[in-house]
Structures are given as C-alpha cells and as structure tokens.
Write a protein that holds these residues in place. Structure first.
Motif, PDB file in Angstrom:
ATOM      1  N   MET A 142       0.842  -1.197   0.000  1.00  0.00           N
ATOM      2  CA  MET A 142       0.000   0.000   0.000  1.00  0.00           C
ATOM      3  C   MET A 142       0.884   1.256   0.000  1.00  0.00           C
ATOM      4  N   LYS A 143       0.558   2.191  -0.894  1.00  0.00           N
ATOM      5  CA  LYS A 143       1.286   3.450  -0.954  1.00  0.00           C
ATOM      6  C   LYS A 143       0.879   4.328   0.234  1.00  0.00           C
ATOM      7  N   LYS A 144       1.886   4.898   0.906  1.00  0.00           N
ATOM      8  CA  LYS A 144       1.619   5.741   2.069  1.00  0.00           C
ATOM      9  C   LYS A 144       2.102   7.167   1.801  1.00  0.00           C
ATOM     10  N   TYR A 145       1.362   8.122   2.348  1.00  0.00           N
ATOM     11  CA  TYR A 145       1.711   9.525   2.182  1.00  0.00           C
ATOM     12  C   TYR A 145       1.644  10.262   3.512  1.00  0.00           C
ATOM     13  N   VAL A 146       2.534  11.242   3.651  1.00  0.00           N
ATOM     14  CA  VAL A 146       2.422  12.257   4.696  1.00  0.00           C
ATOM     15  C   VAL A 146       2.229  13.578   3.955  1.00  0.00           C
ATOM     16  N   ILE A 147       1.157  14.276   4.258  1.00  0.00           N
ATOM     17  CA  ILE A 147       0.826  15.504   3.547  1.00  0.00           C
ATOM     18  C   ILE A 147       1.357  16.712   4.315  1.00  0.00           C
ATOM     19  N   TYR A 148       1.967  17.626   3.580  1.00  0.00           N
ATOM     20  CA  TYR A 148       2.466  18.849   4.200  1.00  0.00           C
ATOM     21  C   TYR A 148       1.886  20.065   3.478  1.00  0.00           C
ATOM     22  N   TYR A 149       1.273  20.961   4.254  1.00  0.00           N
ATOM     23  CA  TYR A 149       0.748  22.216   3.732  1.00  0.00           C
ATOM     24  C   TYR A 149       1.529  23.373   4.354  1.00  0.00           C
ATOM     25  N   ARG A 150       1.597  24.482   3.620  1.00  0.00           N
ATOM     26  CA  ARG A 150       2.182  25.699   4.184  1.00  0.00           C
ATOM     27  C   ARG A 150       1.421  26.914   3.711  1.00  0.00           C
ATOM     28  N   PRO A 207      -4.350   0.610  -3.446  1.00  0.00           N
ATOM     29  CA  PRO A 207      -4.844   1.501  -2.402  1.00  0.00           C
ATOM     30  C   PRO A 207      -3.726   2.374  -1.836  1.00  0.00           C
ATOM     31  N   TYR A 208      -4.125   3.450  -1.165  1.00  0.00           N
ATOM     32  CA  TYR A 208      -3.147   4.324  -0.522  1.00  0.00           C
ATOM     33  C   TYR A 208      -3.651   4.688   0.869  1.00  0.00           C
ATOM     34  N   GLU A 209      -2.740   5.213   1.674  1.00  0.00           N
ATOM     35  CA  GLU A 209      -3.088   5.618   3.027  1.00  0.00           C
ATOM     36  C   GLU A 209      -2.362   6.912   3.373  1.00  0.00           C
ATOM     37  N   VAL A 210      -3.100   7.869   3.932  1.00  0.00           N
ATOM     38  CA  VAL A 210      -2.502   9.101   4.437  1.00  0.00           C
ATOM     39  C   VAL A 210      -2.228   8.884   5.924  1.00  0.00           C
ATOM     40  N   VAL A 211      -0.959   8.840   6.293  1.00  0.00           N
ATOM     41  CA  VAL A 211      -0.599   8.505   7.677  1.00  0.00           C
ATOM     42  C   VAL A 211      -0.366   9.734   8.544  1.00  0.00           C
ATOM     43  N   GLY A 212      -0.391  10.928   7.926  1.00  0.00           N
ATOM     44  CA  GLY A 212      -0.210  12.150   8.712  1.00  0.00           C
ATOM     45  C   GLY A 212      -0.386  13.384   7.864  1.00  0.00           C
ATOM     46  N   THR A 213      -0.839  14.464   8.498  1.00  0.00           N
ATOM     47  CA  THR A 213      -1.007  15.749   7.818  1.00  0.00           C
ATOM     48  C   THR A 213      -0.461  16.851   8.720  1.00  0.00           C
ATOM     49  N   PHE A 214       0.383  17.709   8.155  1.00  0.00           N
ATOM     50  CA  PHE A 214       1.024  18.768   8.932  1.00  0.00           C
ATOM     51  C   PHE A 214       0.903  20.099   8.191  1.00  0.00           C
ATOM     52  N   THR A 215       0.760  21.190   8.940  1.00  0.00           N
ATOM     53  CA  THR A 215       0.609  22.519   8.341  1.00  0.00           C
ATOM     54  C   THR A 215       1.467  23.535   9.083  1.00  0.00           C
ATOM     55  N   HIS A 269       7.269   5.885   8.551  1.00  0.00           N
ATOM     56  CA  HIS A 269       6.269   5.021   7.894  1.00  0.00           C
ATOM     57  C   HIS A 269       6.689   4.612   6.482  1.00  0.00           C
ATOM     58  N   LYS A 270       7.911   5.043   6.057  1.00  0.00           N
ATOM     59  CA  LYS A 270       8.363   4.798   4.682  1.00  0.00           C
ATOM     60  C   LYS A 270       7.326   5.314   3.697  1.00  0.00           C
ATOM     61  N   ALA A 271       6.866   6.528   3.990  1.00  0.00           N
ATOM     62  CA  ALA A 271       5.831   7.176   3.179  1.00  0.00           C
ATOM     63  C   ALA A 271       6.453   8.286   2.344  1.00  0.00           C
ATOM     64  N   GLU A 272       5.748   8.699   1.288  1.00  0.00           N
ATOM     65  CA  GLU A 272       6.182   9.827   0.487  1.00  0.00           C
ATOM     66  C   GLU A 272       5.659  11.113   1.117  1.00  0.00           C
ATOM     67  N   LEU A 273       6.475  12.158   1.074  1.00  0.00           N
ATOM     68  CA  LEU A 273       6.053  13.473   1.557  1.00  0.00           C
ATOM     69  C   LEU A 273       5.347  14.175   0.406  1.00  0.00           C
ATOM     70  N   LEU A 274       4.066  14.413   0.552  1.00  0.00           N
ATOM     71  CA  LEU A 274       3.238  14.953  -0.526  1.00  0.00           C
ATOM     72  C   LEU A 274       2.914  16.419  -0.266  1.00  0.00           C
TER      73      LEU A 274
END
Length: 219
Positions: free
Chosen positions: A1-9, A40-48, A71-76
């Motif tokens: 499963m593809k994992k992502y950590v989302i970053y907003y600014r 499938p994918y999973e968002v494992v965290g969101t930061f702003t 989490h070996k996730a991509e930073l999106l």
C-alpha cells in the motif's frame, strides 16, 4: 500500500486562521490522490506550517519529514514552493536520505525535473522583483500617483502581471512557431500537455490559456 504524509504551508497567520491558501492546496492534493496515486493508498499524517517560504525553520515540516521516514511514506505537497522558495533548501530536502518528495501539481515529475523547476522558479522570482521595482520607479518618475490601493495590494497586482508576462515568455519558443504553422489553440494546448509543460499555476493547458499567452506575447 502506498503511504503519504501531507504537508501544507500558508504564508500568513490570517491565511492559516481563515483557510485561505489551504483550500487550493487541499484541492490539488485530493486531485492527485484520486487520479494519480496508485491504489490503495493511506494518508498517515497531515502537517501545516504558517511560515514564509523563505524561512528555513518550520517545525511542522520537520515533523512531517520524520513521520514520512518512520512510515516509509512519500512526503506529498501541493506545489513545490510549499516546501520552500529557495532552491538550496529544496535541493537539501530532495537529497535527504530516506525521504521521497511528491508534488501533486507535477505528479510524474522526477527529482531531477523538480530540481530544475525550483531553479527556474527562483530565477523568475528574482527577475520579477527587479522588474517590479523598475516599473514602480518609472511610474514615479512620470509623476504617477501610486495611492488609492493599499501598498501591498498594488505591489501584488504589479507582481502578478509581471509573473504572467514572464511565464508567457517561457513558453513563447513553443507556442509562437506552432501558431505560425497554423496550429489550433486546442492543438497547441495538447502539445504542451503531452510534453508535460505546466501552466503558470502548475495545471493543464486549455485553448483559453493558450489564447491568453498569445495575447501577452503580442503586447
């Protein structure tokens, strides 16, 4: 499963509190996840962060990076400039061991392409700043009164025009020869999209956006 950590600014406290600036980023990220991410994918965290892109110290970004590594996730991120407006900072992040960066507005871009894009964007900002200052100096020399609009608003308007003109010049070598060869607006838009050339806002080309660029180039 593809994992992502989302970053907003967002750049200002007002934008952070009101949601202005976040909505567009959230829209771009959602579009990437639904149309470009493997399932499938999973968002494992969101930061702003509520910080200027010129500032290196951003605590939420640091947390997002650690979470992505754990989490070996991509930073999106929605756009590359949400990471930083400085090419040196972006290069450092892309070289960080164990970290993979994904940009929603450029879903298929390689790290090398992202680096080149960051360098071009930084050069463009330097040029726009110089052009804006020159335009204001010229206007004052002609006796133009710069009142009426608030100073920040007036400056942003001038910068927006300069940015659009600079973006038009970047694709002039593609658009003008095709138009001279009688290519349609839709044909030019398709060619730009096939070549993965983003619009000024990082989106896809349409006949109307090609027409707008041609109008600027004719000025």
């Amino acid at each position: 499963m593809k994992k992502y950590v989302i970053y907003y600014r967002v750049s200002t406290k007002r934008q952070g509190e009101s949601g202005l600036g976040l909505e567009a980023q959230e829209r771009d990220v959602a579009l990437f996840l639904t149309q470009f991410s493997p399932e499938p994918y999973e968002v494992v965290g969101t930061f702003t962060d509520v910080k200027s892109g010129a500032k290196a110290a951003r605590p939420e970004l640091a947390k997002a990076i650690e979470e992505a590594k754990a989490h070996k996730a991509e930073l999106l991120v929605a756009k590359l400039d949400r990471l930083s407006r400085k090419v040196s900072q972006i290069a450092t992040l892309m070289e960080e061991k164990g970290l993979t960066i994904r940009v929603a507005a450029m879903p298929t871009a390689t790290p090398f392409q992202l680096h080149i894009y960051a360098a071009l964007a930084e050069q463009e900002r330097v040029f726009i700043g110089a052009r804006t200052r020159a335009a204001l100096t010229s206007a004052k020399a002609r006796g133009v009164k710069l009142g009426g609009l608030r100073e920040n608003t007036r400056t942003r308007n001038v910068e927006a025009v300069a940015a659009a003109d600079a973006a038009a010049q970047q694709v002039a070598s593609i658009i003008l020869p095709m138009r001279k060869a009688k290519a349609t607006l839709a044909g030019i838009a398709d060619a730009l999209n096939d070549a993965k050339v983003p619009t000024q806002r990082g989106g896809k080309w349409h006949p109307s956006s090609v027409k707008n660029v041609l109008s600027r180039l004719a000025c």
